[in-house]
Write a protein that holds these residues in place. Structure first.
Motif, mmCIF file in Angstrom:
data_model
loop_
_atom_site.group_PDB
_atom_site.id
_atom_site.type_symbol
_atom_site.label_atom_id
_atom_site.label_comp_id
_atom_site.label_asym_id
_atom_site.label_seq_id
_atom_site.Cartn_x
_atom_site.Cartn_y
_atom_site.Cartn_z
ATOM 1 N N LEU A 55 24.751 -22.039 27.121
ATOM 2 C CA LEU A 55 25.201 -21.589 25.805
ATOM 3 C C LEU A 55 25.616 -22.746 24.900
ATOM 4 C CD1 LEU A 55 27.233 -18.362 26.662
ATOM 5 C CD2 LEU A 55 24.838 -18.602 25.969
ATOM 6 N N LEU A 56 26.301 -23.749 25.443
ATOM 7 C CA LEU A 56 26.754 -24.869 24.611
ATOM 8 C C LEU A 56 25.588 -25.598 23.945
ATOM 9 C CD1 LEU A 56 29.017 -26.646 23.536
ATOM 10 C CD2 LEU A 56 28.930 -27.959 25.674
ATOM 11 N N PRO A 57 24.541 -26.022 24.694
ATOM 12 C CA PRO A 57 23.395 -26.652 24.026
ATOM 13 C C PRO A 57 22.699 -25.712 23.040
ATOM 14 C CG PRO A 57 23.359 -27.092 26.382
ATOM 15 C CD PRO A 57 24.400 -26.052 26.166
ATOM 16 N N ALA A 58 22.641 -24.409 23.371
ATOM 17 C CA ALA A 58 21.997 -23.451 22.467
ATOM 18 C C ALA A 58 22.761 -23.338 21.154
ATOM 19 C CB ALA A 58 21.890 -22.090 23.142
ATOM 20 N N VAL A 59 24.088 -23.334 21.229
ATOM 21 C CA VAL A 59 24.915 -23.261 20.021
ATOM 22 C C VAL A 59 24.736 -24.515 19.176
ATOM 23 C CG1 VAL A 59 27.288 -23.257 19.178
ATOM 24 C CG2 VAL A 59 26.618 -21.677 20.992
ATOM 25 N N VAL A 60 24.700 -25.664 19.832
ATOM 26 C CA VAL A 60 24.496 -26.928 19.101
ATOM 27 C C VAL A 60 23.152 -26.920 18.385
ATOM 28 C CG1 VAL A 60 24.168 -29.418 19.351
ATOM 29 C CG2 VAL A 60 25.997 -28.272 20.613
ATOM 30 N N LEU A 61 22.105 -26.478 19.058
ATOM 31 C CA LEU A 61 20.790 -26.427 18.422
ATOM 32 C C LEU A 61 20.780 -25.430 17.268
ATOM 33 C CD1 LEU A 61 17.838 -27.187 18.251
ATOM 34 C CD2 LEU A 61 17.344 -25.509 20.053
ATOM 35 N N THR A 62 21.464 -24.315 17.426
ATOM 36 C CA THR A 62 21.565 -23.334 16.343
ATOM 37 C C THR A 62 22.242 -23.941 15.129
ATOM 38 O OG1 THR A 62 21.673 -21.511 17.935
ATOM 39 C CG2 THR A 62 22.441 -21.065 15.692
ATOM 40 N N LEU A 63 23.300 -24.707 15.344
ATOM 41 C CA LEU A 63 23.989 -25.380 14.235
ATOM 42 C C LEU A 63 23.073 -26.391 13.556
ATOM 43 C CD1 LEU A 63 27.535 -25.967 15.808
ATOM 44 C CD2 LEU A 63 26.903 -24.316 14.026
#
Length: 291
Positions: A55-63
């Motif tokens: 989830l953390l890398p996915a959130v960063v990519l979303t940002l």
């Protein structure tokens, strides 16, 4: 846009035999090992492990996608899509390794063939205790499964959720299947959920481009069973689609020429399935069901 980006990246990956996805997986493992070393508590907390690993890398990519949205008239967003697909899609080294393996197997140089598999990250458990025929069965199954993981599964989740979906698919596999021994077993459930539908769609593709009746007959019960894993579904479907492909480990001695033809048939089956997937995605894009 996603279809054109996917098509361009796929062609370049195949033509240039890039290994960026292999490097991506190594970075993901190093990322997990860093957190495991700094915060040992995550080794025993599946929820926290999923948050950090996926989830953390996915959130960063979303940002990142949010920040670059409409920058340079969408060029920046396009660049992020292409970079992420290069990192998540394909495994250029696999094609050459499998072809070399097939050549060595035809020549009955079995030990050299086994070492070639390891260079492609195909590791067969207790290979020294298996007969060459059993090892070949495991090799073809792992080749099929790895192709599914690195192509079909990434393609599916990219078309569903863009680069974030492709990233989650690869990170979930690394965390659930390739990470250290500390990973909580529950993390693998995330990956099993993500691969459930794409595996069934690929099995149906085998039916369309292979022996339809036999494929459905041999794999339908496995496809509709929610507890059956992707590898078993694909093994059964391939056995129906390819006449010479066994559904269970072969008994007796290896037959170099038969085994080589079997591997070629599997390779061609996967290639035809790719064409089916791209054709379906193109049609869905044209009718507006996919953007």
């Amino acid at each position: 846009m996603k279809f054109l980006v996917l098509l361009l990246t796929f062609v370049l990956q195949r033509k240039l035999n890039l290994t960026l996805s292999r490097q991506h997986d190594q970075w993901a493992r190093q990322f997990l090992e860093f957190f495991e070393a700094k915060f040992p508590v995550i080794r025993h907390n599946a929820t926290l492990y999923v948050v950090i690993a996926i989830l953390l890398p996915a959130v960063v990519l979303t940002l990142v996608l949010t920040l670059v949205d409409d920058v340079l008239f969408g060029v920046a967003t396009l660049f992020v899509h292409i970079v992420m697909l290069f990192l998540c899609l394909g495994c250029g080294y696999l094609k050459q390794a499998v072809e070399l393996y097939r050549t060595q197997w035809e020549a009955e140089h079995y030990q050299s063939a086994f070492r070639t598999l390891e260079s492609a990250d195909i590791f067969i458990k207790d290979a020294d205790k298996l007969t060459p025929a059993e090892v070949h069965y495991q090799a073809t199954s792992q080749y099929m499964y790895m192709t599914f993981q690195r192509y079909f599964m990434v393609i599916f989740w990219y078309m569903v959720a863009g680069p974030v979906g492709a990233l989650v698919a690869r990170l979930a596999h690394v965390a659930g299947c390739e990470s250290t021994t500390y990973v909580p077993r529950q993390v693998g459930i995330v990956y099993k959920v993500l691969e459930w539908l794409p595996a069934r769609l690929l099995a149906l593709s085998f039916a369309l481009v292979g022996n339809f009746g036999e494929t459905i007959k041999s794999s339908l019960n496995y496809m509709i069973d929610p507890a059956v894993g992707a590898l078993k579904v694909l093994q059964q479907a391939a056995a129906g689609a390819i006449e010479s492909m066994p559904a269970v480990p072969a008994a007796g001695e290896a037959n170099a020429l038969r085994d080589s033809r079997q591997l070629v048939a599997l390779r061609d089956l996967l290639n035809r399935s790719v064409m089916v997937w791209f054709s379906v995605i193109a049609i869905l894009t044209i009718v507006g069901w996919m953007s």
